[in-house]
Design an enzyme around this catalytic site. Structure first.
Site, PDB file in Angstrom:
ATOM      1  N   CYS A 133       0.886  -1.166   0.000  1.00 25.07           N
ATOM      2  CA  CYS A 133       0.000   0.000   0.000  1.00 25.07           C
ATOM      3  C   CYS A 133       0.927   1.220   0.000  1.00 25.07           C
ATOM      4  O   CYS A 133       1.688   1.425   0.936  1.00 25.07           O
ATOM      5  CB  CYS A 133      -0.877  -0.042   1.248  1.00 25.07           C
ATOM      6  SG  CYS A 133      -1.893   1.420   1.430  1.00 25.07           S
ATOM      7  N   CYS A 180      -2.330  15.445   2.442  1.00 21.06           N
ATOM      8  CA  CYS A 180      -3.427  15.388   1.462  1.00 21.06           C
ATOM      9  C   CYS A 180      -4.225  16.673   1.536  1.00 21.06           C
ATOM     10  O   CYS A 180      -4.437  17.211   2.618  1.00 21.06           O
ATOM     11  CB  CYS A 180      -4.334  14.188   1.745  1.00 21.06           C
ATOM     12  SG  CYS A 180      -5.574  13.927   0.458  1.00 21.06           S
ATOM     13  N   CYS A 212     -11.095  14.406   4.157  1.00 19.47           N
ATOM     14  CA  CYS A 212     -12.019  13.362   4.603  1.00 19.47           C
ATOM     15  C   CYS A 212     -11.965  13.285   6.133  1.00 19.47           C
ATOM     16  O   CYS A 212     -10.884  13.182   6.720  1.00 19.47           O
ATOM     17  CB  CYS A 212     -11.640  12.023   3.985  1.00 19.47           C
ATOM     18  SG  CYS A 212     -11.607  12.083   2.177  1.00 19.47           S
ATOM     19  N   CYS A 257      -6.029   1.096   7.177  1.00 14.29           N
ATOM     20  CA  CYS A 257      -6.613   2.119   6.308  1.00 14.29           C
ATOM     21  C   CYS A 257      -7.038   3.344   7.103  1.00 14.29           C
ATOM     22  O   CYS A 257      -7.679   3.222   8.137  1.00 14.29           O
ATOM     23  CB  CYS A 257      -7.848   1.562   5.606  1.00 14.29           C
ATOM     24  SG  CYS A 257      -7.402   0.486   4.280  1.00 14.29           S
TER      25      CYS A 257
HETATM   26  S1  SF4 Z   1      -9.018   9.374   2.620  1.00 20.67           S
HETATM   27 FE1  SF4 Z   1      -9.346  11.474   1.828  1.00 20.67          FE
HETATM   28  S2  SF4 Z   1      -8.047  12.791   3.105  1.00 20.67           S
HETATM   29 FE2  SF4 Z   1      -7.364  10.668   3.433  1.00 20.67          FE
HETATM   30  S3  SF4 Z   1      -5.655  10.411   2.017  1.00 20.67           S
HETATM   31 FE3  SF4 Z   1      -7.500   9.649   0.974  1.00 20.67          FE
HETATM   32  S4  SF4 Z   1      -8.301  11.426  -0.161  1.00 20.67           S
HETATM   33 FE4  SF4 Z   1      -6.806  12.204   1.329  1.00 20.67          FE
END
Ligand code: SF4
Length: 346
Positions: free
Chosen positions: A107, A114, A118, A339
């Site tokens: 992974c 980022c 989220c 995750c």
């Molecule tokens: S889940 Fe959303 S905030 Fe987290 S790395 Fe993936 S796209 Fe970026």
């Protein structure tokens, strides 16, 4: 170490060949160096033993080989390995090796931090600092392949772009890395063993379809109700589900490859029949399979895994509607490698 010298791995094979010709050498020398850089993943010009000492010194005077270093490595009780890797400029990203009885999956990260927000994701708390270069993505895969051979006596079998960052926000570099990973001049892996997981950026999904990519597509859906998806994945306001659906239909029409939906069921967020119904409806737009993923709480506890009865209900209703469902048990929880947990805490 930061230097003014150019990263030699930013050069294409043609550019390397041209460089040698410009120095009065044979173009073929460029092929030899290219092979050392990618297929043999050399980190030092000194390792290039079939290149003369003078040529190696000349390369060293012009170029640097930027490469990652494993800053720390943690092993979980379940065999999962998490690497915190240091980039040439000192920034850190994480990548994970996930072993099962039959496969070893890497992974990998595509960005430092980022820019999407989220709410359930630890990486979102790190602001996006920069995109990873193709060689930095490639090196994560090479590192995990070596670890797989060392600890499990088998090569890496699969790759998922599900680490830190949104791969479609760093599209060009991710594609260049995948080209190297799949090329016989790189690692020679089949694109069928690679999955790009995205939060769902419609125009980039269409672009991938237009570009004829051969790897698999997974979408982190988590809700098929706009208002709820926006509350947990705020960019959904800009790219609502109708746009995502259009893009996925476009993808399927062009590629004929089914999509995987990643879906977490959280207590009090998407654990009702209304959500199940909306999800089943969404699944019928394009051939797909569903991965229900066990959630790993990050610190604040706002997001919690729904009751197992609700997960069972999701699975039953999806299966009743002839949708293939897998349940992904979480791996590496004890080392924050699961995750949504990658956030440079190591
Ligand atoms: S889940 Fe959303 S905030 Fe987290 S790395 Fe993936 S796209 Fe970026």
């Amino acid at each position: 170490m930061v230097t003014d010298k150019k990263d030699i791995r930013a050069l294409s094979k043609e550019q390397l060949r041209d460089f040698f010709v410009s120095k009065g050498d044979k173009a073929f020398r460029g092929n030899q160096v290219y092979e050392w850089l990618w297929q043999k993943a050399a980190h030092d010009f000194e390792d290039m033993t079939n290149i003369s000492k003078e040529t190696r010194q000349m390369l060293d005077a012009h170029f640097v080989i930027n490469h990652i270093e494993v800053d720390s490595m943690q092993r979980s009780n379940d065999g999962t390995i998490k690497n915190a890797v240091r980039l040439h400029d000192g920034l850190i990203v994480e990548s994970v090796l996930i072993p099962t009885a039959t496969r070893t999956t890497a992974c990998v990260s595509s960005q430092v931090g980022c820019s999407l927000d989220c709410k359930f994701c630890a990486t979102a708390r790190l602001k996006r600092m920069r995109n990873l270069n193709p060689d930095e993505i490639y090196d994560q895969v090479v590192t995990i392949d070596k670890e797989s051979r060392h600890y499990f006596n088998r090569p890496l079998s699969n790759i998922v772009f599900m680490g830190m960052g949104e791969p479609l926000m760093n599209y060009n570099n991710v594609i260049k890395a995948i080209e190297k990973i799949t090329s016989p001049e790189g690692l020679g892996m089949s694109p069928k063993r690679i999955t790009l997981s995205t939060s769902g950026i419609p125009k980039m999904i269409k672009k991938m379809a237009d570009d004829g990519v051969k790897f698999n597509l997974a979408v982190s859906l988590h809700s098929a109700i706009d208002s709820v998806r926006t509350s947990i994945m705020p960019f959904n306001e800009t790219f609502p589900l109708q746009d995502l659906r259009d893009a996925l239909e476009y993808w399927y029409a062009k590629t004929k490859r089914r999509i995987s939906y990643e879906y977490v069921v959280w207590k009090g967020i998407n654990d009702t029949d209304e959500h199940i119904e909306a999800f089943v409806k969404f699944c019928k737009y394009v051939p797909c399979k569903v991965n229900i993923i066990e959630y790993n709480p990050i610190d604040d506890g706002h997001f919690q895994q729904a009751a197992s009865e609700m997960l069972d209900r999701y699975i039953r209703v999806l299966e009743d509607n002839h949708i293939v469902v897998n349940v992904r048990r979480s791996r590496g929880k004890d080392i924050d490698a699961a995750c949504g947990q990658l956030a440079n805490k190591s």
